[in-house]
Design an enzyme around this catalytic site. Structure first.
Site, short mmCIF file in Angstrom:
data_model
loop_
_atom_site.label_atom_id
_atom_site.label_comp_id
_atom_site.label_asym_id
_atom_site.label_seq_id
_atom_site.Cartn_x
_atom_site.Cartn_y
_atom_site.Cartn_z
N LYS A 19 11.07 2.70 -0.44
CA LYS A 19 11.13 4.23 -0.29
C LYS A 19 11.08 4.59 -1.93
O LYS A 19 11.81 3.71 -2.75
CB LYS A 19 12.05 4.97 0.36
N TYR A 66 -4.75 2.94 8.53
CA TYR A 66 -3.94 1.75 8.20
C TYR A 66 -3.37 0.79 9.03
O TYR A 66 -2.94 -0.31 8.79
CB TYR A 66 -2.75 2.19 7.18
N CYS A 119 4.62 44.27 -4.41
CA CYS A 119 4.66 45.42 -4.95
C CYS A 119 3.63 46.49 -4.65
O CYS A 119 2.64 45.94 -4.20
CB CYS A 119 4.64 45.12 -6.40
N CYS A 166 1.03 48.69 -12.06
CA CYS A 166 2.07 47.47 -12.06
C CYS A 166 1.64 46.57 -13.20
O CYS A 166 0.30 46.10 -13.07
CB CYS A 166 2.20 46.62 -10.73
N LYS A 183 2.82 4.56 1.01
CA LYS A 183 3.22 4.91 2.34
C LYS A 183 2.82 6.71 2.01
O LYS A 183 3.56 7.44 1.39
CB LYS A 183 4.84 5.08 2.47
N ASP A 236 2.73 10.55 3.04
CA ASP A 236 3.89 11.42 3.18
C ASP A 236 2.92 12.49 4.29
O ASP A 236 2.83 13.67 3.87
CB ASP A 236 4.58 12.08 2.42
N CYS A 267 9.83 46.77 -7.43
CA CYS A 267 9.27 45.55 -8.24
C CYS A 267 9.89 45.83 -9.59
O CYS A 267 9.86 46.98 -10.12
CB CYS A 267 7.71 46.19 -8.35
N CYS A 325 7.44 47.36 -12.41
CA CYS A 325 7.08 48.51 -12.29
C CYS A 325 7.84 49.69 -11.71
O CYS A 325 7.40 50.74 -11.87
CB CYS A 325 5.43 48.64 -11.95
N GLU A 377 0.84 -1.18 0.05
CA GLU A 377 -0.12 0.10 -0.12
C GLU A 377 0.78 1.28 0.18
O GLU A 377 2.04 1.34 0.37
CB GLU A 377 -0.83 0.17 1.37
S1 IVH Z 1 2.45 1.00 9.12
C1 IVH Z 1 4.01 -0.84 12.87
N1 IVH Z 1 1.35 2.21 6.75
O1 IVH Z 1 5.42 5.82 7.82
C2 IVH Z 1 4.02 -0.26 11.63
N2 IVH Z 1 3.08 3.33 8.21
O2 IVH Z 1 8.25 5.25 8.56
C3 IVH Z 1 3.33 1.19 11.71
N3 IVH Z 1 3.09 5.47 7.18
O3 IVH Z 1 5.11 6.16 11.53
C4 IVH Z 1 3.24 1.99 10.44
N4 IVH Z 1 1.84 5.45 5.34
O4 IVH Z 1 3.54 7.52 9.84
C5 IVH Z 1 2.23 2.49 7.83
N5 IVH Z 1 0.48 2.64 4.90
C6 IVH Z 1 1.25 3.21 5.96
C7 IVH Z 1 1.88 4.38 6.07
C8 IVH Z 1 2.61 4.51 7.23
C9 IVH Z 1 2.71 6.39 5.94
C10 IVH Z 1 4.22 6.29 8.14
C11 IVH Z 1 3.61 6.29 9.49
C12 IVH Z 1 4.79 5.55 9.98
C13 IVH Z 1 6.01 5.99 9.19
C14 IVH Z 1 7.16 4.87 9.45
#
Ligand code: IVH
Length: 714
Positions: free
Chosen positions: A326, A238, A455, A461, A128, A130, A431, A434, A126
């Site tokens: 990553k 999640y 400005c 302008c 990750k 941000d 500016c 202008c 799934e």
């Molecule tokens: S699972 C025990 N699933 O990534 C496992 N984490 O680098 C707990 N994060 O602290 C995390 N998307 O803030 C999990 N689909 C996802 C995630 C996720 C983002 C973040 C989360 C975690 C950090 C770890």
């Protein structure tokens, strides 16, 4: 930046000093990231530092410090919010950086369970997200407490802020949830909401926002939940923490349960037993990354069976049964040739880096945003150091980063490569479009200096001209029939209209022009005549509309009306503002003394009239139009004098502002709601609850036309 020797080649002594250096770097980065929401190094650099730290500890166990970072996640919570101890710690994830790391992870699992005959391990994959993680506690289906991750053991109580997020159910739906359920997931901000907030803030002179993650983090840590509420944060569930009863047998099913109980779960989750499928899904998500509408920084793989997760267990700061794959850091090194200043439609000066073209993550990057002058100088909007305090200069070698579809950023400079003769960048105070003065305002709400320089040449302008002209003719300003946004844009592009005065010279210019308006596409004899007549009809605008139309920053309709009421005629107002701008304290205080007018407005008004070019444009305009004097003759003998009036529904002959001004001129009091004290309700089409209220209270209700008749203005 030191040149990293492979850990194997380090002497014990070097390893010790290297470990100490990394310790300091990671601690500082953690603080910047978790407490200040302002990362000072890139994720890639952070990950590399963490990895090297672990490698040194593994190779030289005798150097392991008592306060080793390998056991710690994040930074201790900031003061201000109550602390919450997590019943089950909130952990972090180990990282995989390439396909081989992922294959290793799966292989480690297969090895761990090799004695279990015929066991085929399934994994989920799934995105990750941000954002920042949060833990939501439900007791008997009711949301009772929410916390940040903090250091993993102890976070901050941000319940009230989390309650403002629509994706966080206040009550669970469906059935079968355990009495105690802690749901974990990620709070984030969409690209669209981020862009809208950034734009709004720029228009209002608010703070500058750098990226969605930090903004989401900042929004969640607001002391005032109503601020959080305005940010439209989102939440993906999640994972879970404490549960009073198991919620499923597998990761996949557990997440589906969370979905059934009212949480938003990410649609891009799959389950498979093959490494190829995991990697295939990773690539598919990577391809969709730019169009998802929110930031992700990788893909998370998790062992599916919960009983097996338990058996596989944890290392210090992360589960063994999960890993984050990553995305490659979309970074590249290049040369910054020049810093250009662009002027936005609202007058904001934005610095842009012109780069030696370089491919970053498969896309050629030639420009990067530099946000504002503090950012260039190496400071964030709170004055704290960013990029270890290094400023950005023309000629610098820089590291450019592209993430998703976010505009490329400069995350670091390489100080060793800085040309000897380079000088700090001097941000212009005029500016570039202008030549007007460009200033940084003090935000009235926070008392802080705005990060953006703006400005002051509102009227002249070229970068701001179209927006200002549109404002000038808009409904609550001069309100010229047949001259809307579209026509203004076209006339401006053709060079017919450059400043407000040109609008009133349009007809005359047209008689001299070889390209007559009536011959242009979309126009004819009649429509051109009609337009010229509509313009002529507005040569004597009401004073408040005229002041509002000038588009002086922070001078909205009501403030314009205050000035009109106070000074009665335009010259008196202009004279006062001009004198105040020249340092006449008495004049300044006169403006400040107007009830409802504050420092920000006065500064803006004086700045506006102190600008010679604005002055010229106004002179040109006054040669064409004569704003009416504002007559505040409150008649004691009008039919509505002393009465309390409510206007409701849509009015067709006048705007709300006009209606209010008219009623007040006639000695009436205007109220926004109907009560027993109301004498008269003027109802237009579409009137709703106020009309009903009036009828039930037996208050007299009349139409707009009747209002004009009764007041003798018909
Ligand atoms: S699972 C025990 N699933 O990534 C496992 N984490 O680098 C707990 N994060 O602290 C995390 N998307 O803030 C999990 N689909 C996802 C995630 C996720 C983002 C973040 C989360 C975690 C950090 C770890």
């Amino acid at each position: 930046m030191s040149i990293d020797l492979p850990v194997d080649e380090l002497s014990l002594e070097d390893a010790k000093s290297e470990l100490d250096r990394l310790h300091r770097l990671i601690e500082k980065a953690d603080r910047a990231y978790y407490q200040d929401d302002a990362p000072d190094i890139s994720d890639a650099e952070y990950d590399a530092a963490r990895r090297r730290y672990m490698e040194i500890e593994t190779r030289f166990p005798e150097l392991r410090r008592a306060d080793s970072l390998s056991e710690r996640v994040g930074a201790a919570p900031v003061d201000g919010f109550a602390k919450v101890r997590h019943a089950v710690p909130m952990l972090s994830l180990g990282n995989a950086f390439d396909d081989a790391d992922v294959a290793d992870f799966v292989q480690r699992g297969r090895k761990f369970f090799e004695r279990d005959k015929n066991l085929e391990l399934a994994f989920t994959a799934e995105p990750k997200i941000d954002g920042l993680s949060a833990s939501l506690r439900y007791e008997n289906g009711i949301f009772v407490r929410g916390a940040t991750r903090g250091d993993g053991t102890e976070g901050e109580d941000i319940t009230e802020n989390l309650k403002t997020i629509a994706d966080v159910p206040k009550k669970l739906s469906g059935a079968g949830w355990p009495d105690v359920l802690e749901v974990r997931g990620e709070v984030y901000m969409t690209h669209a909401d981020f862009a809208a907030l950034k734009k709004r803030s720029a228009e209002e002179g608010g703070q500058d926002y750098v990226n969605p993650r930090n903004t989401a983090a900042g929004s969640l840590r607001q002391k005032d939940p109503s601020v959080t509420a305005k940010r439209n944060l989102k939440f993906f569930a999640y994972a879970w923490g404490q549960v009073s009863a198991p919620i499923a047998d597998t990761q996949y099913e557990a997440v589906q349960r969370l979905g059934e109980w009212g949480f938003v779960i990410n649609p891009l989750m799959i389950r498979t037993t093959s490494v190829e499928d995991l990697l295939g899904h990773y690539r598919s998500i990577e391809e969709q990354r730019a169009t998802l509408g929110y930031d992700i920084d990788g893909v998370v793989y998790k062992l599916d069976r919960l009983d097996l997760q338990q058996r596989w267990g944890f290392v210090a700061r992360a589960p063994r049964w999960a890993i984050a794959h990553k995305f490659p850091a979309e970074q590249a090194t290049t040369i910054l040739h020049k810093i250009d200043i662009q002027v936005g439609r609202t007058g904001t000066l934005t610095p842009v880096a012109r780069l030696q073209p370089v491919t970053v993550g498969g896309v050629v990057v030639e420009n990067a945003t530099l946000h504002n002058e503090d950012y260039i100088a190496g400071r964030d909007s709170f004055g704290a150091e960013i990029r270890e305090g290094y400023d950005i200069r023309e000629g610098d070698t820089v590291i450019v980063q592209r993430a998703g579809d976010v505009i490329p950023q400069i995350v670091a400079v390489v100080p060793d490569k800085r040309p000897a003769q380079s000088k700090p960048f001097e941000f212009p105070h005029v500016c570039p479009e202008c030549g007007s003065e460009a200033v940084r305002e003090v935000n009235p709400k926070t008392g802080k200096l705005d990060a953006r320089r703006r400005c002051t040449g509102e009227l002249i302008c070229p970068a701001q001209a179209v927006e200002n002209l549109k404002h000038f003719v808009s409904r609550n300003a001069l309100d010229i029939d047949g001259l809307g946004d579209k026509q203004i844009a076209a006339f401006h592009a053709e060079g017919r209209i450059r400043e407000p005065a040109d609008i009133f010279r349009l007809a005359e210019e047209d008689t001299r022009s070889l390209k007559k308006l009536k011959d242009q596409e979309g126009w004819g004899e009649t429509s051109a005549k009609k337009l010229f007549a509509a313009i002529d009809a507005r040569r004597e605008p009401e004073l408040d509309r005229f002041i509002f139309a000038l588009g002086i920053r922070h001078v909205g309709e009501s403030t314009a009306a205050l000035f009109a009421k106070t000074f009665s005629n335009f010259e008196a107002f202009r004279e006062m503002a001009f004198r105040a701008g020249k340092g006449d304290a008495e004049a300044y205080n006169t403006l400040l003394g107007i009830d409802g007018v504050g420092d920000t407005v006065v500064q803006s008004v004086t700045g506006f009239f102190a600008n010679e070019r604005n002055e010229k444009a106004i002179d040109a305009l006054l040669a064409e139009v004569k704003p009416k004097d504002y007559v505040v003759s409150i008649s004691a003998d009008s039919a509505v004098a002393g009465k309390t009036v409510v206007f409701t529904g849509s009015l067709e002959r006048m705007s709300r502002t006009e209606a209010k001004a008219m009623a007040e001129r006639l000695g009436a009091k205007v109220s926004g709601s109907v009560s027993a004290k109301t004498d008269l309700v003027v109802a237009g089409p579409g009137a709703g609850s106020k009309l009903k209220q009036a009828e039930s209270l037996g208050v007299e209700v009349i139409s707009e036309d009747e209002w004009f008749e009764r007041t003798g203005q018909a």
